[in-house]
Design a protein around this motif. Structure first.
Motif, PDB file in Angstrom:
ATOM      1  N   GLY A   1       0.836  -1.198   0.000  1.00 34.72           N
ATOM      2  CA  GLY A   1       0.000   0.000   0.000  1.00 34.72           C
ATOM      3  C   GLY A   1       0.862   1.236   0.000  1.00 34.72           C
ATOM      4  O   GLY A   1       2.067   1.173   0.283  1.00 34.72           O
TER       5      GLY A   1
ATOM      6  N   ARG B   1       0.506   5.883   0.362  1.00 36.73           N
ATOM      7  CA  ARG B   1      -0.256   7.126   0.425  1.00 36.73           C
ATOM      8  C   ARG B   1       0.688   8.269   0.076  1.00 36.73           C
ATOM      9  O   ARG B   1       1.845   8.299   0.520  1.00 36.73           O
ATOM     10  CB  ARG B   1      -0.848   7.356   1.816  1.00 36.73           C
TER      11      ARG B   1
ATOM     12  N   GLU C   1      -5.555   6.118   7.112  1.00 32.55           N
ATOM     13  CA  GLU C   1      -6.076   5.441   5.918  1.00 32.55           C
ATOM     14  C   GLU C   1      -5.431   4.070   5.734  1.00 32.55           C
ATOM     15  O   GLU C   1      -6.095   3.112   5.318  1.00 32.55           O
ATOM     16  CB  GLU C   1      -5.859   6.322   4.690  1.00 32.55           C
ATOM     17  N   LEU C   2      -4.154   3.955   6.057  1.00 30.80           N
ATOM     18  CA  LEU C   2      -3.493   2.651   5.974  1.00 30.80           C
ATOM     19  C   LEU C   2      -4.050   1.691   7.026  1.00 30.80           C
ATOM     20  O   LEU C   2      -4.219   0.492   6.761  1.00 30.80           O
ATOM     21  CB  LEU C   2      -1.982   2.806   6.134  1.00 30.80           C
TER      22      LEU C   2
ATOM     23  N   GLN D   1      -7.253   0.505   5.538  1.00 29.51           N
ATOM     24  CA  GLN D   1      -7.028  -0.385   4.395  1.00 29.51           C
ATOM     25  C   GLN D   1      -6.658  -1.790   4.836  1.00 29.51           C
ATOM     26  O   GLN D   1      -7.147  -2.779   4.265  1.00 29.51           O
ATOM     27  CB  GLN D   1      -5.919   0.181   3.502  1.00 29.51           C
TER      28      GLN D   1
ATOM     29  N   ASP E   1      -7.023  -2.964   7.999  1.00 29.19           N
ATOM     30  CA  ASP E   1      -7.811  -3.357   9.161  1.00 29.19           C
ATOM     31  C   ASP E   1      -6.902  -3.661  10.355  1.00 29.19           C
ATOM     32  O   ASP E   1      -6.978  -4.720  10.974  1.00 29.19           O
ATOM     33  CB  ASP E   1      -8.685  -4.573   8.840  1.00 29.19           C
TER      34      ASP E   1
END
Length: 219
Positions: free
Chosen positions: A133, A135, A151-152, A155, A157
């Motif tokens: 991932g 950002r 946000e990570l 993404q 969880d």
């Protein structure tokens, strides 16, 4: 296999994985001069590395009026593009990432770069697929706002306690602190490591090998 303390390890890019600090400093200085501003010192130009681009340039050039910001950004991109092929990963980064992947960690990038800039960098060093991932500052809030890490978390969880942020600036470590995540600083990038102390990193690595040794023992 040793139990992992962190499921996701998020890396800053410039000055942490990518050996770009001095080139970025020179590009900031040249861009400011191009639009008639006073050349920032190396320390002032290095301080803003990690911020979103226009936030960084505005901070480094307080005497440049806002109406010149588009030109300032364009001049920075011009100078950076000229040096793009001069940039490379720090020695030892690829073995570090491979060792972490083999140990079962998920890897991410949280950077002040633009999405286009990061994707170009990932392509140039053949790192496509290594990171699970990422950002960038133009698609979420810039550092030290914790939104990138939030946000990570969403993404993957994961709670904040399972994420480790690694960076070379106080902006990186402050973002981790703001998000409730642990952090590790590296001293070979843009900021002097003495400034990290108040941000409570678990470790300050003085080389990529030092970082790898610490992560494999404690990550």
């Amino acid at each position: 296999m040793q139990t992992r303390n962190f499921d996701l390890i998020a890396f800053d890019w410039d000055g942490t994985l990518f050996d770009s600090t001095q080139i970025i400093v020179r590009c900031i200085q040249a861009a400011v001069c191009d639009v008639g501003g006073k050349e920032p010192t190396e320390k002032a130009a290095a301080y803003v590395i990690g911020m979103a681009l226009m936030q960084a340039l505005a901070h480094a050039a307080p005497d440049v009026p806002p109406e010149k910001y588009p030109e300032l950004g364009a001049r920075y991109r011009h100078h950076y593009a000229r040096h793009f092929n001069d940039l490379s990963l720090f020695a030892g980064v690829l073995p570090l990432l491979e060792a972490l992947k083999a140990r079962g960690h998920r890897l991410a990038v949280a950077t002040g770069k633009s999405r286009r800039g990061l994707d170009e960098a990932l392509q140039s060093v053949e790192l496509k697929g290594v990171f699970d991932g990422s950002r960038t500052a133009d698609e979420t809030a810039g550092k030290p706002d914790p939104l990138m890490l939030h946000e990570l978390m969403a993404q993957f969880d994961l709670p904040a306690s399972r994420i480790l942020m690694i960076g070379d600036t106080t902006h990186d470590l402050q973002m981790a602190l703001n998000a409730g995540c642990a952090s590790v600083g590296v001293s070979y990038g843009a900021h002097e490591p003495e400034a990290f102390t108040v941000l409570n990193p678990l470790h300050v690595a003085h080389s990529v090998q030092d970082l790898q040794d610490w992560l494999l023992a404690n990550g």
